[in-house]
Design an enzyme around this catalytic site. Sequence first.
Site, PDB file in Angstrom:
ATOM      1  N   ARG A  60     -13.102  -7.467 -15.018  1.00  0.00           N
ATOM      2  CA  ARG A  60     -12.752  -8.870 -14.826  1.00  0.00           C
ATOM      3  C   ARG A  60     -13.620  -9.476 -13.729  1.00  0.00           C
ATOM      4  O   ARG A  60     -13.793  -8.878 -12.663  1.00  0.00           O
ATOM      5  CB  ARG A  60     -11.272  -9.015 -14.436  1.00  0.00           C
ATOM      6  CG  ARG A  60     -10.823 -10.467 -14.301  1.00  0.00           C
ATOM      7  CD  ARG A  60      -9.333 -10.579 -14.040  1.00  0.00           C
ATOM      8  NE  ARG A  60      -8.962 -10.112 -12.713  1.00  0.00           N
ATOM      9  CZ  ARG A  60      -7.709 -10.070 -12.259  1.00  0.00           C
ATOM     10  NH1 ARG A  60      -6.710 -10.458 -13.047  1.00  0.00           N
ATOM     11  NH2 ARG A  60      -7.446  -9.639 -11.038  1.00  0.00           N
ATOM     12  N   ARG A  82     -10.103  -4.833 -11.537  1.00  0.00           N
ATOM     13  CA  ARG A  82      -9.988  -5.995 -10.655  1.00  0.00           C
ATOM     14  C   ARG A  82     -11.128  -5.967  -9.631  1.00  0.00           C
ATOM     15  O   ARG A  82     -11.034  -5.319  -8.596  1.00  0.00           O
ATOM     16  CB  ARG A  82      -8.640  -5.984  -9.937  1.00  0.00           C
ATOM     17  CG  ARG A  82      -7.426  -6.065 -10.857  1.00  0.00           C
ATOM     18  CD  ARG A  82      -6.158  -6.142 -10.027  1.00  0.00           C
ATOM     19  NE  ARG A  82      -4.959  -6.288 -10.824  1.00  0.00           N
ATOM     20  CZ  ARG A  82      -4.144  -5.288 -11.168  1.00  0.00           C
ATOM     21  NH1 ARG A  82      -4.438  -4.049 -10.786  1.00  0.00           N
ATOM     22  NH2 ARG A  82      -3.060  -5.506 -11.882  1.00  0.00           N
ATOM     23  N   GLU A 127      -3.530 -17.028 -18.824  1.00  0.00           N
ATOM     24  CA  GLU A 127      -2.636 -17.019 -17.667  1.00  0.00           C
ATOM     25  C   GLU A 127      -1.939 -18.348 -17.430  1.00  0.00           C
ATOM     26  O   GLU A 127      -1.045 -18.429 -16.587  1.00  0.00           O
ATOM     27  CB  GLU A 127      -3.427 -16.655 -16.403  1.00  0.00           C
ATOM     28  CG  GLU A 127      -4.077 -15.301 -16.461  1.00  0.00           C
ATOM     29  CD  GLU A 127      -4.969 -15.051 -15.265  1.00  0.00           C
ATOM     30  OE1 GLU A 127      -4.503 -14.403 -14.309  1.00  0.00           O
ATOM     31  OE2 GLU A 127      -6.129 -15.525 -15.278  1.00  0.00           O
ATOM     32  N   ASN A 141       1.904 -12.037 -15.303  1.00  0.00           N
ATOM     33  CA  ASN A 141       2.415 -12.428 -13.986  1.00  0.00           C
ATOM     34  C   ASN A 141       2.182 -13.915 -13.728  1.00  0.00           C
ATOM     35  O   ASN A 141       3.098 -14.665 -13.373  1.00  0.00           O
ATOM     36  CB  ASN A 141       1.746 -11.600 -12.887  1.00  0.00           C
ATOM     37  CG  ASN A 141       1.988 -10.114 -13.063  1.00  0.00           C
ATOM     38  OD1 ASN A 141       2.824  -9.711 -13.849  1.00  0.00           O
ATOM     39  ND2 ASN A 141       1.250  -9.315 -12.335  1.00  0.00           N
ATOM     40  N   ASP A 142       0.935 -14.356 -13.887  1.00  0.00           N
ATOM     41  CA  ASP A 142       0.629 -15.769 -13.674  1.00  0.00           C
ATOM     42  C   ASP A 142       1.179 -16.646 -14.792  1.00  0.00           C
ATOM     43  O   ASP A 142       1.608 -17.779 -14.544  1.00  0.00           O
ATOM     44  CB  ASP A 142      -0.879 -15.980 -13.548  1.00  0.00           C
ATOM     45  CG  ASP A 142      -1.368 -15.801 -12.124  1.00  0.00           C
ATOM     46  OD1 ASP A 142      -0.540 -15.939 -11.201  1.00  0.00           O
ATOM     47  OD2 ASP A 142      -2.556 -15.520 -11.923  1.00  0.00           O
ATOM     48  N   HIS A 172       0.826  -1.211   0.000  1.00  0.00           N
ATOM     49  CA  HIS A 172       0.000   0.000   0.000  1.00  0.00           C
ATOM     50  C   HIS A 172       0.856   1.255   0.000  1.00  0.00           C
ATOM     51  O   HIS A 172       0.511   2.251  -0.648  1.00  0.00           O
ATOM     52  CB  HIS A 172      -0.931   0.007   1.215  1.00  0.00           C
ATOM     53  CG  HIS A 172      -2.157  -0.813   1.027  1.00  0.00           C
ATOM     54  ND1 HIS A 172      -2.796  -0.921  -0.193  1.00  0.00           N
ATOM     55  CD2 HIS A 172      -2.868  -1.572   1.897  1.00  0.00           C
ATOM     56  CE1 HIS A 172      -3.849  -1.708  -0.052  1.00  0.00           C
ATOM     57  NE2 HIS A 172      -3.912  -2.112   1.195  1.00  0.00           N
ATOM     58  N   ARG A 211       6.118 -17.790  -6.573  1.00  0.00           N
ATOM     59  CA  ARG A 211       6.652 -16.474  -6.235  1.00  0.00           C
ATOM     60  C   ARG A 211       6.677 -16.211  -4.740  1.00  0.00           C
ATOM     61  O   ARG A 211       7.359 -15.308  -4.273  1.00  0.00           O
ATOM     62  CB  ARG A 211       5.823 -15.391  -6.938  1.00  0.00           C
ATOM     63  CG  ARG A 211       6.059 -15.331  -8.422  1.00  0.00           C
ATOM     64  CD  ARG A 211       5.148 -14.324  -9.081  1.00  0.00           C
ATOM     65  NE  ARG A 211       3.765 -14.786  -9.143  1.00  0.00           N
ATOM     66  CZ  ARG A 211       2.727 -13.998  -9.359  1.00  0.00           C
ATOM     67  NH1 ARG A 211       2.908 -12.706  -9.482  1.00  0.00           N
ATOM     68  NH2 ARG A 211       1.512 -14.492  -9.432  1.00  0.00           N
ATOM     69  N   CYS A 251      -1.951  -7.212 -19.823  1.00  0.00           N
ATOM     70  CA  CYS A 251      -2.329  -6.417 -18.650  1.00  0.00           C
ATOM     71  C   CYS A 251      -1.471  -6.734 -17.431  1.00  0.00           C
ATOM     72  O   CYS A 251      -1.739  -6.248 -16.343  1.00  0.00           O
ATOM     73  CB  CYS A 251      -3.804  -6.636 -18.303  1.00  0.00           C
ATOM     74  SG  CYS A 251      -4.230  -8.333 -17.853  1.00  0.00           S
TER      75      CYS A 251
END
Length: 590
Positions: free
Chosen positions: A343, A306, A446, A469-470, A199, A480, A517
């Site tokens: 999504r 998201r 993904e 990322n995935d 954050h 990860r 993305c």
Amino acid sequence: MSIQMFGLPVSRGVAIGRAVLVDSSRVDVAHYFVEPERTGAEIDRLRHARNTVAEELGTLKRDLPAEAPTELAALLDVHLMLLHDPMITEALRQWIEVRHYNAEWAVTAQTEVLVRQFDEMDDAYLRERKADIEQVAERLLRALSREGGGLPQVTQPGDFGGEDPLVLVANDIAPADMLQFKGSVFTGFVTDVGGRTSHTAIVARSMDIPAVVGAREASRLVRQDDWLIIDGDTGAVLINPSPIVLEEYRFRQRQSELERARLHRLRHTPAVTLDGAPVELLANIEMPGDAPAALEAGAVGVGLFRTEFLFMNRGGALPDEDEQFEAYRAAVEAMKGLPVTIRTVDIGADKPLDRMSLTELRHEHALNPALGLRAIRWSLAEPAMFRQQLRAILRASAYGKVRVLVPMVAHRREVQAIVEALERAKQHLREAAVPFNDVELGAMVEVPAAAMVMPMLLQHFDFVSLGTNDLIQYTLAIDRADESVAHLYDPWHPAVLKLIADVISAANAAGKHVSVCGEMAGDTAFTELLIGMGLRSLSMHPSQMAAVKQRVLRIDSQRVGRLVPSVLQSPDPASAWQQAIAVPARSALN
């Protein structure tokens, strides 16, 4: 003596100033047992502390200046929800009633349990949400011990004995404390802990404050009033630099400020390559309030909304259809006619809702949550919830252009179930005479299986979006969350690049829209390569958009396209790509 340390650069630029140290976020806690007859009084003491903290957070939110980033109000809401989470409050009561722990001991014990659970999560973003738990616990402990907390109330440089600019050094900084940045004299910060998706990093980027997190020993090595340089571009932190180094960084600071101003002027310039190929730059957002920042950055739409953040930290109560509809409509209206890709909820397994017990989800047959019940698998296992979300998205489509994106699609039977669910949602709205418009249906690529069955996916979906990322994690079998193998997480791996190139090629050949993305979209190191592969749509954090646009404006898409095939055949694509693009770059300077 000059000292140099390194952390993670999370917000670009250079900050130079005198160090202001904030005490470590850890509060000394007394551990003792309470007599059985005093447990009720101890629970009342804890409840009073909780109410005190809730009032403090509520006051901070009410006094939030109108120009403050929307992320700050959202983070305060998260902390308030955690504070009143029934699962957490019940656990604290059990520590006191059953174990006879004093209130402070109960808070630290439960915090340790929750932090361990978050550490085990596979998703990097959610793993770093443990900082929210720790920050709420710290406020509770300070209220219990009647200690002050938070950042020093600095409004003028003279409060610290001079007119020099000030930089903040802390173990961690709570989002509520970050509120003071807007009107304070702090020009940057460095923390011992945190990651690129913490954050503090998110808020730093939204406020464009140079920042370095995860510097580990910063708060121990830095002394009050030391001269500090925070390099938000490289992650370097210099303590008491020499005069020549200080002057060099002051020059870089001036250059950086000029570069930011120049990039800002590009925000409304169309993203078109040198040879005339238009490139769509979209924004990733988490909440409806993020949309104005996306527009200000020059985004031509939202490539990823998201929605799971509407579902989390709610004490087990899921948002109903109307609440979701209002959130989606707010985002769609805020984008003023530009497309918004929503999504469906990406949750489950390592990302449990409050009503789920992590222990229940991690039973003996679910040893690896990354391979378990998550994303679309979870949605299809919760059909009532899935129908509600689809209806809410469809209703929002009456207010603008909406696309529906489904995460982690891999199986034909999933595709069929998704299409059928969407049709049932449309039929239900028709029968109820509720207006909605046509929506495009897309799939996130993904997992390698999805990349390898693109012809099947493209028969049923209007567009695809690469979640890099995935895709990298699953392609390389890299957890990860496991630091012992995290260094093997490599977006330049030949297998990863081949899958990405194949997906882009298949989608383009079928005339279907394709975008990226994941983190690669906002990383300028990959911009030319992705454009060379034929990609014409990237979705990223708004703060990354200007730098990516600048790179796009300097690309000859046909030239970089000719370089891609040989690079994909190389055992070391990163080096091969740098060598391939460096020669023309050097020639252009001569």
